[in-house]
Design a protein around this motif. Structure first.
Motif, PDB file in Angstrom:
ATOM      1  N   VAL A 147     -39.746 -36.169 -67.909  1.00 20.94           N
ATOM      2  CA  VAL A 147     -39.001 -36.245 -66.637  1.00 20.94           C
ATOM      3  C   VAL A 147     -39.349 -37.510 -65.855  1.00 20.94           C
ATOM      4  O   VAL A 147     -40.423 -38.078 -66.018  1.00 20.94           O
ATOM      5  CB  VAL A 147     -39.235 -34.991 -65.752  1.00 20.94           C
ATOM      6  CG1 VAL A 147     -38.614 -33.765 -66.376  1.00 20.94           C
ATOM      7  CG2 VAL A 147     -40.696 -34.772 -65.455  1.00 20.94           C
ATOM      8  N   PRO A 148     -38.411 -37.957 -64.997  1.00 22.09           N
ATOM      9  CA  PRO A 148     -38.671 -39.124 -64.150  1.00 22.09           C
ATOM     10  C   PRO A 148     -39.349 -38.685 -62.851  1.00 22.09           C
ATOM     11  O   PRO A 148     -39.609 -37.496 -62.656  1.00 22.09           O
ATOM     12  CB  PRO A 148     -37.279 -39.662 -63.869  1.00 22.09           C
ATOM     13  CG  PRO A 148     -36.414 -38.449 -63.836  1.00 22.09           C
ATOM     14  CD  PRO A 148     -37.051 -37.434 -64.737  1.00 22.09           C
ATOM     15  N   TRP A 149     -39.563 -39.644 -61.933  1.00 25.79           N
ATOM     16  CA  TRP A 149     -40.395 -39.344 -60.775  1.00 25.79           C
ATOM     17  C   TRP A 149     -39.673 -38.636 -59.628  1.00 25.79           C
ATOM     18  O   TRP A 149     -40.309 -38.065 -58.772  1.00 25.79           O
ATOM     19  CB  TRP A 149     -41.023 -40.635 -60.244  1.00 25.79           C
ATOM     20  CG  TRP A 149     -40.078 -41.791 -60.246  1.00 25.79           C
ATOM     21  CD1 TRP A 149     -39.991 -42.744 -61.223  1.00 25.79           C
ATOM     22  CD2 TRP A 149     -39.083 -42.111 -59.291  1.00 25.79           C
ATOM     23  NE1 TRP A 149     -38.998 -43.636 -60.919  1.00 25.79           N
ATOM     24  CE2 TRP A 149     -38.429 -43.271 -59.733  1.00 25.79           C
ATOM     25  CE3 TRP A 149     -38.675 -41.526 -58.081  1.00 25.79           C
ATOM     26  CZ2 TRP A 149     -37.390 -43.866 -59.034  1.00 25.79           C
ATOM     27  CZ3 TRP A 149     -37.641 -42.118 -57.383  1.00 25.79           C
ATOM     28  CH2 TRP A 149     -37.013 -43.272 -57.854  1.00 25.79           C
ATOM     29  N   LYS A 173     -44.079 -33.716 -70.002  1.00 25.45           N
ATOM     30  CA  LYS A 173     -44.706 -34.973 -69.596  1.00 25.45           C
ATOM     31  C   LYS A 173     -44.157 -35.371 -68.236  1.00 25.45           C
ATOM     32  O   LYS A 173     -43.020 -35.804 -68.104  1.00 25.45           O
ATOM     33  CB  LYS A 173     -44.451 -36.109 -70.586  1.00 25.45           C
ATOM     34  CG  LYS A 173     -45.304 -37.322 -70.213  1.00 25.45           C
ATOM     35  CD  LYS A 173     -44.840 -38.612 -70.826  1.00 25.45           C
ATOM     36  CE  LYS A 173     -44.110 -39.546 -69.929  1.00 25.45           C
ATOM     37  NZ  LYS A 173     -44.663 -39.842 -68.603  1.00 25.45           N
ATOM     38  N   GLU A 176     -45.377 -40.928 -64.767  1.00 20.60           N
ATOM     39  CA  GLU A 176     -46.617 -41.575 -64.307  1.00 20.60           C
ATOM     40  C   GLU A 176     -46.535 -41.901 -62.817  1.00 20.60           C
ATOM     41  O   GLU A 176     -47.545 -42.149 -62.172  1.00 20.60           O
ATOM     42  CB  GLU A 176     -46.894 -42.839 -65.130  1.00 20.60           C
ATOM     43  CG  GLU A 176     -45.818 -43.929 -65.063  1.00 20.60           C
ATOM     44  CD  GLU A 176     -44.676 -43.729 -66.072  1.00 20.60           C
ATOM     45  OE1 GLU A 176     -44.310 -42.576 -66.350  1.00 20.60           O
ATOM     46  OE2 GLU A 176     -44.152 -44.751 -66.566  1.00 20.60           O
ATOM     47  N   GLY A 210     -45.263 -40.873 -73.627  1.00 20.70           N
ATOM     48  CA  GLY A 210     -43.890 -40.400 -73.849  1.00 20.70           C
ATOM     49  C   GLY A 210     -43.428 -40.645 -75.278  1.00 20.70           C
ATOM     50  O   GLY A 210     -42.808 -39.775 -75.905  1.00 20.70           O
ATOM     51  N   THR A 225     -34.948 -36.488 -69.067  1.00 18.25           N
ATOM     52  CA  THR A 225     -34.230 -36.990 -67.885  1.00 18.25           C
ATOM     53  C   THR A 225     -34.838 -38.330 -67.530  1.00 18.25           C
ATOM     54  O   THR A 225     -36.062 -38.458 -67.445  1.00 18.25           O
ATOM     55  CB  THR A 225     -34.369 -36.027 -66.685  1.00 18.25           C
ATOM     56  OG1 THR A 225     -33.850 -34.761 -67.061  1.00 18.25           O
ATOM     57  CG2 THR A 225     -33.573 -36.524 -65.495  1.00 18.25           C
ATOM     58  N   GLY A 226     -33.989 -39.323 -67.323  1.00 17.93           N
ATOM     59  CA  GLY A 226     -34.480 -40.648 -66.960  1.00 17.93           C
ATOM     60  C   GLY A 226     -33.350 -41.651 -67.069  1.00 17.93           C
ATOM     61  O   GLY A 226     -32.174 -41.276 -67.032  1.00 17.93           O
ATOM     62  N   GLY A 227     -33.692 -42.901 -67.242  1.00 15.91           N
ATOM     63  CA  GLY A 227     -32.678 -43.944 -67.309  1.00 15.91           C
ATOM     64  C   GLY A 227     -32.132 -44.115 -68.726  1.00 15.91           C
ATOM     65  O   GLY A 227     -32.796 -43.756 -69.699  1.00 15.91           O
ATOM     66  N   THR A 230     -34.439 -46.044 -71.283  1.00 12.81           N
ATOM     67  CA  THR A 230     -35.531 -45.222 -71.831  1.00 12.81           C
ATOM     68  C   THR A 230     -34.966 -44.190 -72.807  1.00 12.81           C
ATOM     69  O   THR A 230     -35.588 -43.896 -73.830  1.00 12.81           O
ATOM     70  CB  THR A 230     -36.293 -44.510 -70.701  1.00 12.81           C
ATOM     71  OG1 THR A 230     -36.481 -45.434 -69.641  1.00 12.81           O
ATOM     72  CG2 THR A 230     -37.625 -43.992 -71.159  1.00 12.81           C
ATOM     73  N   GLU A 248     -30.278 -36.298 -69.755  1.00 12.43           N
ATOM     74  CA  GLU A 248     -29.721 -36.323 -68.391  1.00 12.43           C
ATOM     75  C   GLU A 248     -30.057 -37.682 -67.810  1.00 12.43           C
ATOM     76  O   GLU A 248     -31.210 -37.945 -67.463  1.00 12.43           O
ATOM     77  CB  GLU A 248     -30.366 -35.220 -67.539  1.00 12.43           C
ATOM     78  CG  GLU A 248     -30.045 -33.821 -67.983  1.00 12.43           C
ATOM     79  CD  GLU A 248     -28.598 -33.446 -67.759  1.00 12.43           C
ATOM     80  OE1 GLU A 248     -27.904 -34.110 -66.961  1.00 12.43           O
ATOM     81  OE2 GLU A 248     -28.140 -32.495 -68.412  1.00 12.43           O
ATOM     82  N   LEU A 249     -29.060 -38.553 -67.717  1.00 14.29           N
ATOM     83  CA  LEU A 249     -29.366 -39.946 -67.374  1.00 14.29           C
ATOM     84  C   LEU A 249     -28.801 -40.316 -66.003  1.00 14.29           C
ATOM     85  O   LEU A 249     -28.585 -39.441 -65.173  1.00 14.29           O
ATOM     86  CB  LEU A 249     -28.857 -40.852 -68.489  1.00 14.29           C
ATOM     87  CG  LEU A 249     -29.258 -40.362 -69.904  1.00 14.29           C
ATOM     88  CD1 LEU A 249     -28.697 -41.258 -70.965  1.00 14.29           C
ATOM     89  CD2 LEU A 249     -30.767 -40.239 -70.048  1.00 14.29           C
ATOM     90  N   GLY A 250     -28.580 -41.571 -65.805  1.00 14.56           N
ATOM     91  CA  GLY A 250     -28.217 -42.031 -64.467  1.00 14.56           C
ATOM     92  C   GLY A 250     -26.755 -41.853 -64.129  1.00 14.56           C
ATOM     93  O   GLY A 250     -26.022 -41.132 -64.807  1.00 14.56           O
ATOM     94  N   CYS A 282     -29.852 -38.971 -59.078  1.00 13.11           N
ATOM     95  CA  CYS A 282     -28.984 -39.370 -60.193  1.00 13.11           C
ATOM     96  C   CYS A 282     -27.524 -39.165 -59.833  1.00 13.11           C
ATOM     97  O   CYS A 282     -26.655 -39.847 -60.358  1.00 13.11           O
ATOM     98  CB  CYS A 282     -29.354 -38.571 -61.428  1.00 13.11           C
ATOM     99  SG  CYS A 282     -29.401 -36.825 -61.113  1.00 13.11           S
ATOM    100  N   GLU A 379     -27.003 -49.292 -61.501  1.00 13.96           N
ATOM    101  CA  GLU A 379     -27.558 -48.226 -60.673  1.00 13.96           C
ATOM    102  C   GLU A 379     -28.671 -48.778 -59.781  1.00 13.96           C
ATOM    103  O   GLU A 379     -29.574 -49.450 -60.263  1.00 13.96           O
ATOM    104  CB  GLU A 379     -28.108 -47.125 -61.583  1.00 13.96           C
ATOM    105  CG  GLU A 379     -28.412 -45.841 -60.850  1.00 13.96           C
ATOM    106  CD  GLU A 379     -29.019 -44.774 -61.759  1.00 13.96           C
ATOM    107  OE1 GLU A 379     -29.659 -45.125 -62.760  1.00 13.96           O
ATOM    108  OE2 GLU A 379     -28.857 -43.583 -61.429  1.00 13.96           O
ATOM    109  N   PHE A 381     -30.387 -46.620 -57.598  1.00 13.14           N
ATOM    110  CA  PHE A 381     -31.334 -45.530 -57.387  1.00 13.14           C
ATOM    111  C   PHE A 381     -32.031 -45.758 -56.042  1.00 13.14           C
ATOM    112  O   PHE A 381     -33.245 -45.682 -55.915  1.00 13.14           O
ATOM    113  CB  PHE A 381     -32.325 -45.428 -58.541  1.00 13.14           C
ATOM    114  CG  PHE A 381     -32.620 -44.000 -58.896  1.00 13.14           C
ATOM    115  CD1 PHE A 381     -31.606 -43.150 -59.290  1.00 13.14           C
ATOM    116  CD2 PHE A 381     -33.899 -43.490 -58.797  1.00 13.14           C
ATOM    117  CE1 PHE A 381     -31.855 -41.820 -59.587  1.00 13.14           C
ATOM    118  CE2 PHE A 381     -34.173 -42.164 -59.096  1.00 13.14           C
ATOM    119  CZ  PHE A 381     -33.142 -41.333 -59.497  1.00 13.14           C
TER     120      PHE A 381
END
Ligand code: NAD
Length: 487
Positions: A147-149, A173, A176, A210, A225-227, A230, A248-250, A282, A379, A381
């Motif tokens: 997952v993203p932040w 995970k 970071e 990751g 989930t992220g960009g 990645t 699940e992206l941007g 997102c 994007e 974000f």
């Protein structure tokens, strides 16, 4: 400094290394995080694999799994405020939003608790008189969740909930950047009484952690989930283990406003769509597509709202826009605004960072009519809105679909037949009509194109964490007739 730990095989442990986490409101380090690397990843995946194949988890009934999930939902609700404070501290997302969102995360676990014993197999009306054939639905296996932040507890809940309902085991995970709330959430998994190894929670960096996780030979499915960039790494990693993926992206979601819309209400939805969560969403409605005849009026309302937004400490309930999560994120936004202005976009408001510490950026509106602004494609974000205008419905639809992404779309009109035409024509996984940024555990969420594939939320998400096994049972006592002919 506060110290956090990983949760592997039912135990809290330090990672192979440690790193400092930065408070985005001040730019200062506030906590130490465990950095999981390959050896930690291996221990976590092995634990998940063991529990799935031979451990107590594999022996629980679906109803018992559901009861554990209900317990977890209660614990999340009880601890929502504490988790919200951690998420706010570690990511800068305002407390006003994290407290409401995490309280609602409990509802996701409750929803999937109810689904655990409603996942059914099926009986097939087979075309052979001496055979009974049915499908068993079994857990897909060990799931890697990356997952993203932003909204980490929410984005992990939409994976952990359905995966547990389906009977999977998993390694989560956390990003970071801002992993504190997810590492703390591990304590609730422990307290709820899930057997050791069912849910393992780690954090670490992309290449060392990751990548090791997503290519691990014992991982069966990767929920990411992220960009999009990645995601390409993750898909390449999955060439090693041939794990299935959900991505699940941007997004670069269009927000279409017709002249007949309630402009005040649409402006509030647009503020929710682009400035809430400091635009780090997102589904941010980052491309306003507004009918020419109301463009100036609508931009006036929006500009006034953007300039009235309260920027401040994310821990203050009155704050509406907090800092971006990282310095990297603010640098990216500043650079993209600069490139967009150089490409001919006109600044309506914002475009600067306020003085002082922390990674803040002012709510920004760019009028992109007549320009080839990169802000229309890339994007942010972040809290930056790009504006285009249209004359006809066909033009509005063309502009809306002029993106490689396809996550969400907003549509504001009082014309019912037009709304139906556009709902059909818009290429996006979610269409909100006269509202924006609404979510529910009951409603699937996910995109088209560069926004990824797979859906989170709803019953189907639980089924996505299962695979079928076809069982053939011969009901005749007669010997098998001709062994050289396929039956
Ligand atoms: P990111 O893609 O940089 O990172 C996401 C996760 O991937 C992190 O945990 C990171 O450590 C990990 N990662 C990095 N390199 C990896 C590798 N080689 N192998 C495996 N894992 C690796 O994303 P971000 O910048 O943290 O988050 C922002 C992005 O996430 C935006 O594009 C946003 O739109 C998207 N997002 C999508 C949704 C959705 O549901 N569609 C929700 C939130 C965010």
């Amino acid at each position: 400094m506060q110290r956090f730990q990983c949760y592997i095989d039912g135990e809290f442990a330090d990672g192979e290394a440690r790193f400092e986490s930065i408070d985005p409101a001040t730019g200062a380090a506030w906590a130490e995080m465990p950095e999981a690397r390959e050896a930690d990843v291996n221990r976590a995946v092995e634990a998940a694999h063991r529990t799935l194949s031979a451990g107590p988890w594999s022996k629980l009934t679906a109803t018992q799994r559901g009861k554990l999930l209900y317990k977890l939902a209660d614990l999340v609700a009880e601890n929502a405020q504490k988790l919200a404070e951690l998420e706010t501290r570690d990511t800068g997302k305002i407390i006003r939003e994290t407290s409401a969102q995490i309280a609602y995360v409990a509802e996701y676990y409750r929803y999937y608790a109810g689904i655990a014993d409603k996942i059914e197999g099926s009986y097939l009306p087979i075309d052979k008189p001496d055979m009974d054939v049915w499908l068993r639905r079994e857990p897909i296996g060990v799931v890697a969740m990356v997952v993203p932040w932003n909204s980490q507890l929410f984005l992990s809940a939409v994976k952990i909930g359905p995966a547990l309902a389906a009977g999977c085991t998993m390694v989560v995970k956390a990003s970071e950047d801002g992993p504190a709330p997810v590492l703390e959430f591990a304590r609730l998994i422990h307290e709820a009484g899930f057997p050791a190894g069912v849910v393992n929670i780690i954090t670490g960096f992309g290449p060392a952690c990751g990548a090791a996780l997503s290519r691990h030979p014992k991982v069966d499915h990767i929920a990411f989930t992220g960009g999009p960039e990645t995601a390409r790494h993750v898909v390449r990693n999955s060439a090693e283990n041939l794990a299935s993926t959900s991505l699940e992206l941007g997004g670069k979601s269009p927000f279409i406003v017709f002249a007949d819309a309630d402009l005040e209400s649409a402006a509030n939805a647009q503020v929710a769509g682009i400035f809430a969560a400091t635009g780090q969403s997102c589904v941010a409605g980052s491309r306003l597509i507004v009918e020419t005849s109301v463009k100036d009026r609508f931009l006036d309302i929006l500009k006034a709202k953007a300039e009235a937004v309260r920027i401040g400490s994310p821990l203050d309930m009155a704050t509406e826009v907090g800092p971006l999560a990282t310095r990297r994120q603010r640098d990216h936004i500043e650079a993209l605004v600069e490139r967009s202005l150089a490409a001919g976009a006109k600044l309506v408001t914002g475009g600067t960072a306020p003085e002082g510490a922390g990674y803040y950026y002012r709510p920004t509106i760019l009028d992109c009519d007549g320009s080839a602004s990169p802000s229309l494609d890339e994007e942010f974000f972040g809290p930056v809105l790009s504006v285009l205008s249209f004359e006809t419905e066909a033009e509005a639809l063309e502009l809306a679909n002029n993106t490689r992404y396809g996550l969400a779309a907003g549509l504001f009109t009082r014309d019912l037949t037009r709304a139906h035409r556009l709902i059909k024509g818009i290429r996006a996984g979610i269409v909100w009509v006269n509202t924006y940024r609404a979510v529910s555990p009951i409603a699937p969420f996910g995109g088209f194109g560069l926004s990824g594939h797979g859906r989170e939320g709803g019953m189907a998400a639980a089924l996505d964490f299962t695979r079928t096994k076809t069982v053939w049972l011969r009901t005749s006592d007669e010997p098998i007739p001709d062994p050289f002919v396929m039956r």
